[in-house]
Design an enzyme around this catalytic site. Sequence first.
Site, PDB file in Angstrom:
ATOM      1  N   ASP A 428      10.731 -26.556  41.932  1.00 41.07           N
ATOM      2  CA  ASP A 428      10.915 -27.424  43.086  1.00 41.07           C
ATOM      3  C   ASP A 428      12.390 -27.842  43.123  1.00 41.07           C
ATOM      4  O   ASP A 428      13.040 -27.947  42.081  1.00 41.07           O
ATOM      5  CB  ASP A 428      10.016 -28.655  42.939  1.00 41.07           C
ATOM      6  CG  ASP A 428      10.224 -29.646  44.059  1.00 41.07           C
ATOM      7  OD1 ASP A 428      10.213 -29.236  45.222  1.00 41.07           O
ATOM      8  OD2 ASP A 428      10.418 -30.843  43.755  1.00 41.07           O
ATOM      9  N   ASP A 631       3.997 -32.592  44.016  1.00 42.95           N
ATOM     10  CA  ASP A 631       3.711 -31.181  43.770  1.00 42.95           C
ATOM     11  C   ASP A 631       2.396 -30.969  43.024  1.00 42.95           C
ATOM     12  O   ASP A 631       2.157 -29.884  42.494  1.00 42.95           O
ATOM     13  CB  ASP A 631       4.858 -30.558  42.958  1.00 42.95           C
ATOM     14  CG  ASP A 631       6.181 -30.645  43.692  1.00 42.95           C
ATOM     15  OD1 ASP A 631       6.226 -30.240  44.855  1.00 42.95           O
ATOM     16  OD2 ASP A 631       7.157 -31.143  43.105  1.00 42.95           O
TER      17      ASP A 631
END
Length: 766
Positions: A428, A631
């Site tokens: 990410d 996430d």
Amino acid sequence: MPAPDKVNKSIFPVSGMSCASCVSRVEKALLDVHGVVSVNVNLASEKATVEYTADTDPAELRRAVADAGYATGEESAETDEISISAQREINGLKYRFIFSLCVAVTIMALGMITAFDFPFKPYLLWALATPVQFWAGLRFYRGAWGALKHKTTDMNTLIAVGTSAAYLYSVSVVLFPQFFMEAGIGHGLYFDTSAMIIALILMGRFLESRAKGQTSEAIKKLIGLRPKKATVVRDGAVIDIAIEDVVTGDIVLLRPGEKIPVDGIVTEGYSTVDESMLTGESMPVEKKTGDSVTGATINKTGSFQFRATRVGKDTVLSQIIRLVDEAQGSKAPIQRLADIIAGYFVPIVICIAVVTFVIWLILGPQSSFTYALLNFVAVLIIACPCALGLATPTAIIVGTGKGAEYGVLIKNGEALERAHKVDTILLDKTGTLTVGQPVVTDLFPVPPFSEDEVLSLAASAEQNSEHPLARAITRMAEERHSKLIKVAEFNALPGFGISAMADGHDVLLGNDTMMQDNGINVSEVQVEVEGFRDVGKTVLFLSVDKKIAGLFAVADTLKPDALQAVNSLKSMHLDVVMVTGDNRRSADYIARKAGIDKVIAGVLPDNKAREVKSLQDKGHIVAMVGDGINDAPALAQADIGIAIGTGTDIAIETGDITLMRGDMGGIVTAIALSKRTMTTIKQNLFWAFAYNVLLIPVAAGILYPIFIRTGVPASLQFIFGQYGFLNPMLAALAMAASSVTVVSNSLRLKAFKPATNTNTNRRRVS
């Protein structure tokens, strides 16, 4: 299966286990208890983790273990108490070993020195051997009896049967010597063999137990971080209380040099705190009113007060200890192979020993019964599967403990094993590759304004705003010690910017739309604006009295260690991919700086899991690295979810692996540690299997056809006698050595150091 919310979990110590067969028997006994959902017994940590329904009586669990021939401790026992109990066990083994060895040597000396022959000598040898057999060796009989009650066998069965055969045969010769002479059966005494075998096996157990104690040093260090006392304010009085008595809401006082007892929020004062036990970073962190503090971190310079928010088992340290403890007690999938083999191993060995006895009784040299008996004993003793049972758990304990020292929390052995198979890393962007908060990267003044004037006006206008972009400007002003002026008529325009009056001037700070709406010409800075935007930066315009005064380029900057970490991951032959919700231009800029070639941009958090699944469908083993909250779906979908975060509010349960500090070096450490641990496990299993595969045939007498023609060399006769038959005492020594070798090999993991050291000031949690 019951609903998860109706399942309780207990973790309690189990003593007396010695091999993989013991583990299987304890697990089977616990699974037979009504309401038990799952059981995991770890040989190296000597703990059982049991999940059971609410209607299950915990006392039944302990009763089941006791019926299986083992002892249990209290679930609530502190690790200090468990350590004391373990030390008591080690001391008991040491005393029994020393006693057995002294007696065995005495018996051997009396048997070898003919000058000491006298009529009642056999009875003296019998008297000396008996306490070794039934006091020092009592643990083997208890274990064998427990196995027999459950209609199974384990290594205790092998030792008890093997030594008892030698002992009882010798007793028979003492009591009925005439019968053996008339029958033409060897009438030698083997009290020295049974006693020395027990002594050597106890020596192996002692060395093994002492080495196993070293494998769990990491969790002992974590527990040692906990302070014992706290100073609190109650009813206007300042009192010192035990840390167990601190409750949520208490106001706690901290002086310089003291450990923070529990988690909380600073209510008064200022200080710097050493949080290296939590993050691994040695640089102290400033703490002021409103900041959070974590139990077991160290107050350095100032005094402050804080309100306790999490105490006891809810503190971050307690969560870390629980996570490491559970990880060390878990099993890796590769261990199931060892468990399955161990379940069949002992019965097969007993069959091999019986067949060996029959073959040499029929085909053996003169005094065939004697050689048949000794080979029978040698096979039983050398085949004990101790090393097989220790191969995996000892490595997992050291590996997970080593990870905790470097701020890498590995949830279980399965995650540790899977991590080494990963071929693709999804990173990410925000908060993983980047710092996670915007900073001013460029300040461009438009003459006649200077940098100082532009910064002063902008920061003065933004000083009361909490917007992330505003905070980036005010932080820059604080760092440069810019002078702030009083502003009036402050007005925030969401989505555009802010307006204010500063020192009699009309100030606007915002995006280009805001400038256009107010008729401000920005054409003279268009080249600079496009240059900033080409590298993915956000541009803020400052105007004073309707004229452009300056530009601020704001961006979320790359972490200092990101490029080095990405290069390290690539050097490990991993495919590194960045996934982000940002636009392609911004994403590509960050990816280039981080050395990442593959970028998936414009992905919403909910769709990141879909990207992970897409890679998995193509056959990739995927690790997803994210902040552990936004996430979460992608972390759950990935083969390995790595939650990266900093501070005390990290969601420890989110990923399979949690990185307690924010740098990317932890990702490299986690993957490298997994590879190193799996290499160690495979080495351990190889030696455990190879040892039995190679030495059982030797103990069974496979060398006899070779040596019967050539004769045994004089230098090898102590090992193989006259005909190539393995000395049972050496079989016991080899068996003990195999277990110690496996544990010692696992302890080599303690020398592991992260492959990437991105901060020369970093030190380990320990």
